[in-house]
Design a protein around this motif. Structure first.
Motif, PDB file in Angstrom:
ATOM      1  N   ARG A   1       0.854  -1.182   0.000  1.00 16.49           N
ATOM      2  CA  ARG A   1       0.000   0.000   0.000  1.00 16.49           C
ATOM      3  C   ARG A   1       0.892   1.235   0.000  1.00 16.49           C
ATOM      4  O   ARG A   1       1.687   1.432   0.917  1.00 16.49           O
ATOM      5  CB  ARG A   1      -0.888   0.025   1.259  1.00 16.49           C
TER       6      ARG A   1
ATOM      7  N   VAL B   1       1.947   4.879   0.594  1.00 12.94           N
ATOM      8  CA  VAL B   1       1.566   5.764   1.690  1.00 12.94           C
ATOM      9  C   VAL B   1       1.805   7.210   1.311  1.00 12.94           C
ATOM     10  O   VAL B   1       2.839   7.560   0.739  1.00 12.94           O
ATOM     11  CB  VAL B   1       2.373   5.396   2.961  1.00 12.94           C
ATOM     12  N   LYS B   2       0.825   8.048   1.628  1.00 14.07           N
ATOM     13  CA  LYS B   2       0.999   9.479   1.416  1.00 14.07           C
ATOM     14  C   LYS B   2       2.055   9.998   2.384  1.00 14.07           C
ATOM     15  O   LYS B   2       2.108   9.543   3.522  1.00 14.07           O
ATOM     16  CB  LYS B   2      -0.314  10.226   1.674  1.00 14.07           C
TER      17      LYS B   2
ATOM     18  N   ASN C   1     -10.169   2.128   1.819  1.00  8.76           N
ATOM     19  CA  ASN C   1      -9.664   3.441   2.173  1.00  8.76           C
ATOM     20  C   ASN C   1      -9.035   3.382   3.568  1.00  8.76           C
ATOM     21  O   ASN C   1      -9.722   3.436   4.571  1.00  8.76           O
ATOM     22  CB  ASN C   1     -10.831   4.431   2.142  1.00  8.76           C
TER      23      ASN C   1
ATOM     24  N   SER D   1      -6.185   4.620   6.555  1.00 10.16           N
ATOM     25  CA  SER D   1      -5.348   5.723   7.016  1.00 10.16           C
ATOM     26  C   SER D   1      -4.916   5.418   8.439  1.00 10.16           C
ATOM     27  O   SER D   1      -5.470   4.539   9.099  1.00 10.16           O
ATOM     28  CB  SER D   1      -6.115   7.042   6.977  1.00 10.16           C
ATOM     29  N   MET D   2      -3.927   6.146   8.870  1.00 12.76           N
ATOM     30  CA  MET D   2      -3.394   5.929  10.211  1.00 12.76           C
ATOM     31  C   MET D   2      -4.435   6.308  11.269  1.00 12.76           C
ATOM     32  O   MET D   2      -4.509   5.687  12.328  1.00 12.76           O
ATOM     33  CB  MET D   2      -2.132   6.778  10.361  1.00 12.76           C
TER      34      MET D   2
ATOM     35  N   LYS E   1      -7.642   5.955  11.058  1.00 15.19           N
ATOM     36  CA  LYS E   1      -8.587   4.842  11.181  1.00 15.19           C
ATOM     37  C   LYS E   1      -7.971   3.724  12.011  1.00 15.19           C
ATOM     38  O   LYS E   1      -8.634   3.121  12.850  1.00 15.19           O
ATOM     39  CB  LYS E   1      -8.956   4.321   9.792  1.00 15.19           C
TER      40      LYS E   1
END
Lengths: 136, 252
Positions: free
Chosen positions: B168, B170-171, B206, B208-209, B211
């Motif tokens: 995945r 990562v931004k 979707n 994210s950290m 979450k």
């Protein structure tokens, strides 16, 4: 007056944060949806102990425990009939459900929750609590 | 009593409570007697410092053993305090202090409490990792230290393992996340994750950290029972592809 109020708030916050602190093992689940209301001590389920003996799948897939503390609505009558903890704690696979004190071993006045979650740790800012990784 | 006085008393009690609670945080060296429930605790500390001098960073790896060794070794009470020890104030000793009776959630007066096992006893032979149970559970199985059953009644049942890594992107600057199906299918069933937590399609979820921290996505397990979120690099384990690193061509 304002500052006094703020100071008050601060102390409430501090005492709250520290009051949920404990040295319990990571992943211990406190189960107290019904227990204390019926005059029994809360139940403590040690994940670390069981995962040494079983993979997650056995409980969370084969036996059908939901992955959420409190979501399973465990009643003592179900256990005695051989469901939930009672599938194993039947006197054959593991000691039987007549050993009340081994499961109902918690301190009073705790809610159903999982101990030392990352979120709880973050709120406590328990930096430095963790051991160093093993150097090899 | 006037309302003002009442408030004062209430404040005082709160402060007392706050101070009292603070005093029960035992991870620093200045609270020696808290972290070492050992009659000859002094010798334990000193022995630790000695071993640190001899093997540098390798100290503190197994405090349980150190404690055991010192039971009959009172000679090391001779004061050899090293002023330049690596950690002067921080006490890294997560495994030394835990006991079922004073862990804060067990009732010490419960007659059954003496029968329950202390985690430190069970963990003494298992590989150490940072955070959580301070056990590397994957390695413990690999090394054959523990053999968790994947079937309630058949101790020899083998799980259906699938070796598929999902990467995945990562931004931001953190390394990319590698999700290994292998380690997960060794202990979990497909239905534990699919489709309840994750749609089984690369990139369809979707994540994210935030979450994760709120107990969704990976955070359903990581941060509760599986290794905690504080072990960033276990998940963020793959360096970003080279092209993403912007290069500025400075000419001097």
């Amino acid at each position: 007056m304002r500052t006094k109020l703020l100071a008050n708030l601060f102390f409430v916050l501090v005492s709250f944060l520290y009051s949920i602190e404990s040295n319990a093992e990571y992943g211990d689940v406190v189960l107290n949806t019904y227990a204390e209301a019926s005059g029994m001590k809360p139940v403590i389920f040690p994940h670390w102990f069981h995962r040494i003996r079983f993979t997650c799948k056995v409980c969370h897939s084969d036996l059908g425990f939901e992955l959420k503390a409190g979501a399973n609505k465990i009643k003592m009558i179900d256990i005695l009939e051989g469901q939930f903890c009672g599938e194993c704690h039947d006197g054959e696979t593991a000691w039987g459900s007549e050993r009340c004190d081994l499961c109902h071993s918690g301190n009073s006045e705790m809610n159903t929750h999982v101990e030392r979650s990352s979120l709880q740790n973050l709120l406590n800012t328990e930096i430095g609590r963790e051991p160093k990784a093993q150097v090899e | 009593m006037s309302a003002n006085k009442l408030r004062l008393v209430f404040n005082f009690l709160l402060i007392c409570f706050a101070l009292y609670s603070c005093s029960s945080v035992p991870e620093y060296a200045d609270k020696e007697e808290n972290s070492m429930p050992n009659k000859i605790g002094k010798s334990v500390e000193i022995k630790q410092q000695v071993s640190e001098v001899t093997d540098g960073h390798k100290k503190n790896t197994d405090s349980v053993n150190i404690e055991k060794e010192n039971q009959d070794d009172a000679i090391s009470i001779i004061n050899t305090k090293n002023p330049n020890q690596f950690n002067r104030i921080l006490k890294i000793n997560a495994r030394s202090k835990k006991s079922i009776k004073d862990d804060g959630i067990h009732d010490a007066n419960n007659p059954g409490a003496v029968l329950l096992q202390n985690p430190q006893e069970a963990f003494s032979d298992l590989p150490i990792a940072k955070g959580g149970n301070s056990v590397d559970w994957v390695k413990a199985v690999e090394l054959g230290k523990i053999k968790p059953r994947s079937d309630l009644y058949n101790p020899d049942a083998v799980p259906l393992v699938m070796d598929l890594n999902i990467i995945r992107e990562v931004k931001g600057s953190m390394p990319d996340v590698v999700f290994p199906h292998k380690q997960h299918t060794e202990v979990l069933d497909c239905t534990n994750c699919h489709p309840g937590i994750f749609v089984p399609q690369k990139g369809a979820n979707n994540m994210s950290m935030a979450k994760n921290l709120m107990g969704e996505m990976c955070g359903v397990c990581h941060g509760k029972v599986a290794f905690p979120l504080s072990r960033c690099t276990s998940c963020h384990s793959q360096k970003k592809a080279q092209k993403e690193i912007k290069q500025t061509n400075w000419k001097w």
